[in-house]
Design a protein around this motif. Structure first.
Motif, PDB file in Angstrom:
ATOM      1  N   ARG A   3       8.689 -10.619   5.648  1.00 58.88           N
ATOM      2  CA  ARG A   3       7.680 -10.559   4.579  1.00 58.88           C
ATOM      3  C   ARG A   3       7.400  -9.118   4.219  1.00 58.88           C
ATOM      4  O   ARG A   3       7.208  -8.270   5.097  1.00 58.88           O
ATOM      5  CB  ARG A   3       6.375 -11.219   5.003  1.00 58.88           C
ATOM      6  N   LEU A   4       7.351  -8.851   2.918  1.00 61.26           N
ATOM      7  CA  LEU A   4       6.951  -7.555   2.404  1.00 61.26           C
ATOM      8  C   LEU A   4       5.785  -7.816   1.454  1.00 61.26           C
ATOM      9  O   LEU A   4       5.924  -8.597   0.508  1.00 61.26           O
ATOM     10  CB  LEU A   4       8.086  -6.884   1.641  1.00 61.26           C
ATOM     11  N   VAL A   5       4.680  -7.164   1.709  1.00 62.54           N
ATOM     12  CA  VAL A   5       3.489  -7.394   0.911  1.00 62.54           C
ATOM     13  C   VAL A   5       3.008  -6.074   0.327  1.00 62.54           C
ATOM     14  O   VAL A   5       2.606  -5.175   1.063  1.00 62.54           O
ATOM     15  CB  VAL A   5       2.372  -8.046   1.744  1.00 62.54           C
ATOM     16  N   GLU A   6       3.059  -5.990  -1.000  1.00 59.66           N
ATOM     17  CA  GLU A   6       2.578  -4.794  -1.696  1.00 59.66           C
ATOM     18  C   GLU A   6       1.081  -4.920  -1.979  1.00 59.66           C
ATOM     19  O   GLU A   6       0.563  -6.013  -2.188  1.00 59.66           O
ATOM     20  CB  GLU A   6       3.302  -4.596  -3.027  1.00 59.66           C
ATOM     21  N   SER A   7       0.433  -3.781  -2.026  1.00 60.70           N
ATOM     22  CA  SER A   7      -0.974  -3.730  -2.419  1.00 60.70           C
ATOM     23  C   SER A   7      -1.258  -2.376  -3.046  1.00 60.70           C
ATOM     24  O   SER A   7      -0.445  -1.452  -2.937  1.00 60.70           O
ATOM     25  CB  SER A   7      -1.890  -3.962  -1.213  1.00 60.70           C
ATOM     26  N   GLY A   8      -2.401  -2.280  -3.708  1.00 57.96           N
ATOM     27  CA  GLY A   8      -2.826  -1.010  -4.270  1.00 57.96           C
ATOM     28  C   GLY A   8      -2.629  -0.868  -5.763  1.00 57.96           C
ATOM     29  O   GLY A   8      -3.022   0.142  -6.350  1.00 57.96           O
ATOM     30  N   GLY A   9      -1.994  -1.847  -6.380  1.00 56.73           N
ATOM     31  CA  GLY A   9      -1.831  -1.780  -7.823  1.00 56.73           C
ATOM     32  C   GLY A   9      -3.152  -2.011  -8.535  1.00 56.73           C
ATOM     33  O   GLY A   9      -4.160  -2.342  -7.929  1.00 56.73           O
ATOM     34  N   GLY A  10      -3.127  -1.795  -9.844  1.00 58.50           N
ATOM     35  CA  GLY A  10      -4.333  -2.006 -10.626  1.00 58.50           C
ATOM     36  C   GLY A  10      -4.239  -1.321 -11.958  1.00 58.50           C
ATOM     37  O   GLY A  10      -3.157  -0.907 -12.385  1.00 58.50           O
ATOM     38  N   ALA A  11      -5.377  -1.202 -12.602  1.00 58.70           N
ATOM     39  CA  ALA A  11      -5.458  -0.566 -13.907  1.00 58.70           C
ATOM     40  C   ALA A  11      -6.053   0.826 -13.747  1.00 58.70           C
ATOM     41  O   ALA A  11      -7.039   1.010 -13.026  1.00 58.70           O
ATOM     42  CB  ALA A  11      -6.303  -1.400 -14.855  1.00 58.70           C
ATOM     43  N   PHE A 114      19.427  -3.444  -1.104  1.00 62.73           N
ATOM     44  CA  PHE A 114      18.244  -3.902  -0.388  1.00 62.73           C
ATOM     45  C   PHE A 114      18.266  -5.423  -0.252  1.00 62.73           C
ATOM     46  O   PHE A 114      18.500  -6.132  -1.213  1.00 62.73           O
ATOM     47  CB  PHE A 114      16.977  -3.438  -1.119  1.00 62.73           C
ATOM     48  N   ALA A 115      17.984  -5.871   0.972  1.00 64.68           N
ATOM     49  CA  ALA A 115      18.114  -7.295   1.271  1.00 64.68           C
ATOM     50  C   ALA A 115      16.815  -8.070   1.094  1.00 64.68           C
ATOM     51  O   ALA A 115      16.848  -9.283   0.869  1.00 64.68           O
ATOM     52  CB  ALA A 115      18.604  -7.459   2.703  1.00 64.68           C
ATOM     53  N   TYR A 116      15.698  -7.385   1.219  1.00 64.83           N
ATOM     54  CA  TYR A 116      14.408  -8.075   1.221  1.00 64.83           C
ATOM     55  C   TYR A 116      13.475  -7.425   0.212  1.00 64.83           C
ATOM     56  O   TYR A 116      13.450  -6.197   0.078  1.00 64.83           O
ATOM     57  CB  TYR A 116      13.782  -8.027   2.620  1.00 64.83           C
ATOM     58  N   TRP A 117      12.698  -8.265  -0.454  1.00 62.41           N
ATOM     59  CA  TRP A 117      11.827  -7.806  -1.527  1.00 62.41           C
ATOM     60  C   TRP A 117      10.428  -8.399  -1.414  1.00 62.41           C
ATOM     61  O   TRP A 117      10.259  -9.539  -0.958  1.00 62.41           O
ATOM     62  CB  TRP A 117      12.419  -8.209  -2.887  1.00 62.41           C
ATOM     63  N   GLY A 118       9.463  -7.615  -1.844  1.00 63.37           N
ATOM     64  CA  GLY A 118       8.114  -8.131  -1.968  1.00 63.37           C
ATOM     65  C   GLY A 118       7.926  -8.845  -3.295  1.00 63.37           C
ATOM     66  O   GLY A 118       8.837  -8.904  -4.120  1.00 63.37           O
ATOM     67  N   GLN A 119       6.722  -9.357  -3.481  1.00 67.75           N
ATOM     68  CA  GLN A 119       6.404 -10.106  -4.701  1.00 67.75           C
ATOM     69  C   GLN A 119       6.010  -9.199  -5.855  1.00 67.75           C
ATOM     70  O   GLN A 119       5.992  -9.648  -7.008  1.00 67.75           O
ATOM     71  CB  GLN A 119       5.269 -11.092  -4.417  1.00 67.75           C
TER      72      GLN A 119
END
Length: 127
Positions: A3-11, A114-119
């Motif tokens: 599992r790869l989980v991104e965070s921190g995005g926004g406007a 790259f073999a694995y990706w986040g959403q």
């Protein structure tokens, strides 16, 4: 399960900064090269930056080097992307990715490496 989980995005307004994080589980993080990519609708996925397994080597296209900094903390299984002086053209979905190896010689960092990706996490920069 990886599992790869991104965070921190926004406007954010143009000129602002954001710091993205990618937390990884299910693989030996310290053995994996990592990368950040971005994509807008109808466009190919574009490399932002990549980093080797130990964090000592990075690669980024010339257009990304001045404003974006990739880093990682292997003790936290987390990779980061510091984005400064953001522009409306930086608006995209940002994805983190993990490779099955520590690095490439010569450096590659194409999406197919790259073999694995986040959403993905959305970054929107307004003018």
């Amino acid at each position: 399960q990886v599992r790869l989980v991104e965070s921190g995005g926004g406007a954010v307004e143009a000129g602002g900064s954001l710091r993205l994080s990618c937390t990884v589980s299910g693989l030996t993080f310290r053995d994996s090269a990592m990368g950040w990519f971005r994509q807008t609708q109808g466009q190919a996925r574009e490399l932002v930056a990549c980093i080797n397994s130990r964090g000592g080597l990075t690669y980024a296209p010339d257009s990304m080097k001045d404003r974006f900094t990739i880093s990682r903390d292997n003790s936290r299984n987390t990779m980061y992307l510091q984005m400064n002086l953001l522009k409306p053209d930086d608006t995209a979905t940002y994805y983190c990715a993990a490779a099955r190896i520590g690095w490439w010689y010569p450096v590659q960092c194409d999406p197919e490496d790259f073999a694995y990706w986040g959403q993905g996490t959305q970054v929107t920069v307004s003018s």
